[in-house]
Enzyme design. Sequence first.
Site, PDB file in Angstrom:
ATOM      1  N   SER A 141       0.766  -1.532   0.109  1.00 14.51           N
ATOM      2  CA  SER A 141      -0.092  -0.307   0.295  1.00 14.51           C
ATOM      3  C   SER A 141       1.028   1.199  -0.153  1.00 14.51           C
ATOM      4  O   SER A 141       2.177   1.017   0.597  1.00 14.51           O
ATOM      5  CB  SER A 141      -0.961   0.317   1.490  1.00 14.51           C
ATOM      6  OG  SER A 141      -1.452   1.360   1.560  1.00 14.51           O
ATOM      7  N   TYR A 154      -2.333  -1.692  10.419  1.00 12.42           N
ATOM      8  CA  TYR A 154      -2.043  -1.890   8.756  1.00 12.42           C
ATOM      9  C   TYR A 154      -0.722  -0.981   8.531  1.00 12.42           C
ATOM     10  O   TYR A 154      -0.240  -1.958   7.953  1.00 12.42           O
ATOM     11  CB  TYR A 154      -3.779  -1.275   8.828  1.00 12.42           C
ATOM     12  CG  TYR A 154      -4.139  -1.224   6.605  1.00 12.42           C
ATOM     13  CD1 TYR A 154      -4.231  -2.099   5.842  1.00 12.42           C
ATOM     14  CD2 TYR A 154      -3.034  -0.333   5.933  1.00 12.42           C
ATOM     15  CE1 TYR A 154      -4.976  -2.486   5.040  1.00 12.42           C
ATOM     16  CE2 TYR A 154      -3.003  -0.139   4.624  1.00 12.42           C
ATOM     17  CZ  TYR A 154      -3.872  -1.539   3.927  1.00 12.42           C
ATOM     18  OH  TYR A 154      -4.140  -1.358   2.506  1.00 12.42           O
TER      19      TYR A 154
END
Length: 272
Positions: A141, A154
């Site tokens: 990401s 995350y």
Amino acid sequence: MDFENKVAIVTGGAGGIGSALSTALVSEGTNVVVADLQQSRVDAVVAGLESTHPGKSIAAAADVSAEADIKRLIDLAESTYGPVDFYFANAGVGDGAGIGEDNQIWESALEVNVMAHVRAARLLVPAWLERGAGYFVSTASAAGLLTQIGSAAYSTTKHAAVGFSEWLSVTYGDRGIQVSCLCPMGVNTDMLNGGLEAGDEDGEGLGARVVESAGTILEPEVVAGAVLDTMRAGRFLVLPHEEVLEFYRRKGSDYDRWLGGMRRLQARVAGA
């Protein structure tokens, strides 16, 4: 990079980036094992692929937090099509907010976003070294290069996913193993929209919100195309949102200024 008649495994393949990757690969002539938690969902994806490219894909239910399931995917690919050429570690989870008071959130993020990549590489690398070829693609990401507003679990695990991909490239890049790491911002997936349960996601979500206000929400097909283009070029970073590279440069050139800017962004998001 030749995709014709190669063998690939795509995890998190039931939707979003994973489904788009599977479709793009099959269209290039690759044989693909499409894997995700729920058999019915990957069956639906493969049914669509089989309608246009018969015999080029097979569905498999698998939990990538379990090494036995990853080994089963590899065995299935080898028994159906032959040795695995490409592995797309695309499954991811994006649960939790803040520091994460529940240890289960951290454990799930570590198992799926990081250790699933480690376990797959552990199983694949020895054979790839013997053959002198193999390609590992990690879906991380932009949060793995920058950070995110929201889930600490995350952001931290996506940093770790980037770090592990870097290590693979440094360690084995001169021995025939290629590595690419996908780091998008916002992608129009169920994870971004909060529509999937933990373990069923396909790469993007809460992490995209780090810089979502600065980037376009891309369709998964655009992201999949960027992945294949990057593989053809033999590059490491897959950046469908080109501005991520500039953000990353700014972070590296003046860390404190960048952190201050992120705090201001967080305040604006909280106010909204």
